[in-house]
Design a protein around this motif. Structure first.
Motif, PDB file in Angstrom:
ATOM      1  N   GLN A   1      -0.403   6.894  16.278  1.00 27.87           N
ATOM      2  CA  GLN A   1       0.430   7.581  15.000  1.00 27.87           C
ATOM      3  C   GLN A   1       0.127   8.627  14.057  1.00 27.87           C
ATOM      4  N   ARG A   2       0.242   9.636  13.433  1.00 28.56           N
ATOM      5  CA  ARG A   2      -0.157  10.450  12.857  1.00 28.56           C
ATOM      6  C   ARG A   2      -0.565   9.765  11.502  1.00 28.56           C
ATOM      7  N   VAL A   3      -1.795   9.554  10.850  1.00 26.92           N
ATOM      8  CA  VAL A   3      -1.961   9.418   9.558  1.00 26.92           C
ATOM      9  C   VAL A   3      -2.714  10.006   8.598  1.00 26.92           C
ATOM     10  N   ASP A   4      -2.069   9.893   7.308  1.00 27.09           N
ATOM     11  CA  ASP A   4      -2.684  11.001   6.214  1.00 27.09           C
ATOM     12  C   ASP A   4      -3.767  10.512   5.654  1.00 27.09           C
ATOM     13  N   LEU A   5      -5.008  11.641   5.841  1.00 28.46           N
ATOM     14  CA  LEU A   5      -6.151  11.557   4.627  1.00 28.46           C
ATOM     15  C   LEU A   5      -5.704  10.805   3.535  1.00 28.46           C
ATOM     16  N   TYR A   6      -6.942  10.295   2.579  1.00 25.55           N
ATOM     17  CA  TYR A   6      -6.520  10.226   1.280  1.00 25.55           C
ATOM     18  C   TYR A   6      -6.672  11.446   0.708  1.00 25.55           C
ATOM     19  N   ASN A   7      -5.713  10.905  -0.578  1.00 24.10           N
ATOM     20  CA  ASN A   7      -5.649  12.123  -1.512  1.00 24.10           C
ATOM     21  C   ASN A   7      -5.559  12.026  -3.123  1.00 24.10           C
ATOM     22  N   PRO A   8      -6.802  12.012  -3.265  1.00 22.17           N
ATOM     23  CA  PRO A   8      -6.839  11.425  -5.112  1.00 22.17           C
ATOM     24  C   PRO A   8      -6.266  11.920  -5.982  1.00 22.17           C
ATOM     25  N   ARG A   9      -5.219  12.844  -5.451  1.00 21.21           N
ATOM     26  CA  ARG A   9      -4.004  13.862  -6.721  1.00 21.21           C
ATOM     27  C   ARG A   9      -3.164  13.174  -6.455  1.00 21.21           C
ATOM     28  N   THR A  10      -2.999  12.383  -5.613  1.00 18.08           N
ATOM     29  CA  THR A  10      -1.620  11.262  -5.867  1.00 18.08           C
ATOM     30  C   THR A  10      -1.600   9.902  -5.249  1.00 18.08           C
ATOM     31  N   MET A  11      -2.313   9.381  -4.800  1.00 14.57           N
ATOM     32  CA  MET A  11      -2.599   7.844  -4.477  1.00 14.57           C
ATOM     33  C   MET A  11      -3.894   7.449  -5.514  1.00 14.57           C
ATOM     34  N   ARG A  12      -3.631   6.453  -5.455  1.00 15.40           N
ATOM     35  CA  ARG A  12      -4.346   5.712  -6.481  1.00 15.40           C
ATOM     36  C   ARG A  12      -6.270   4.754  -5.374  1.00 15.40           C
ATOM     37  N   TRP A  13      -7.439   5.534  -5.678  1.00 19.87           N
ATOM     38  CA  TRP A  13      -8.273   4.927  -4.832  1.00 19.87           C
ATOM     39  C   TRP A  13      -8.162   3.228  -4.725  1.00 19.87           C
ATOM     40  N   ASP A  14      -8.621   2.559  -5.811  1.00 21.14           N
ATOM     41  CA  ASP A  14      -8.035   1.379  -5.465  1.00 21.14           C
ATOM     42  C   ASP A  14      -6.974   0.717  -4.449  1.00 21.14           C
ATOM     43  N   ASP A  15      -5.879   1.747  -4.557  1.00 20.66           N
ATOM     44  CA  ASP A  15      -5.126   0.810  -3.440  1.00 20.66           C
ATOM     45  C   ASP A  15      -5.111   1.284  -2.014  1.00 20.66           C
TER      46      ASP A  15
END
Ligand SMILES: [Zn+2]
Length: 143
Positions: free
Chosen positions: A77-91
């Motif tokens: 699978q292709r997996v996105d990297l964490y995006n601090p503008r659209t995702m919450r770090w704690d999630d």
């Protein structure tokens, strides 16, 4: 590379509370200043606006480079990297007292692997900072 106006740079630093938005190291404990990262890189059309910029330490920014996704060879699978503008770090991440960052999602796992967030050096650094109450650095607000 677009020059980022001083007022916008200050906004990004203030919003992040002086923390790397990827590994959560505090700028006060780094040998080098934090950098402004284009979450979606300019070469992919990412604008130089507050909603596409993040604060990143030198190591995270260099490892991330212009990548926004990686490939998990185990799942195919292709997996996105964490995006601090659209995702919450704690999630996506959970800090453990032994210095390790645990992943809570595939995005968290891929980002930890891709940015080399759990190398012995980085785990030792977090564990040491934790002993002095300096880690994790928590930004004043998240999305
Ligand atoms: Zn970092």
């Amino acid at each position: 590379m677009t020059r980022i106006p001083v007022a916008l740079r200050r906004e990004i630093v203030d919003r992040a509370g002086g923390c790397c938005e990827y590994c959560r190291l505090p700028v006060s404990e780094l040998m080098f200043a934090l950098e402004i990262d284009h979450v979606i890189p300019e070469k992919h059309g990412g604008p130089t606006t507050a909603d596409n910029l993040s604060l990143a330490c030198l190591r995270c920014n260099r490892r991330k480079g212009s990548d926004i996704v990686s490939f998990d060879w185990e799942t195919g699978q292709r997996v996105d990297l964490y995006n601090p503008r659209t995702m919450r770090w704690d999630d996506h991440f959970n800090y453990q007292e032994d210095g390790l960052l645990a992943s809570l999602t595939a995005i968290g796992a891929m980002t930890i692997k891709f940015l080399l967030l759990n190398t012995i050096e980085r785990v030792d650094e977090r564990r040491s900072l934790t002993q002095y109450g300096l880690y994790p650095c928590n930004p004043p607000r998240q999305i």
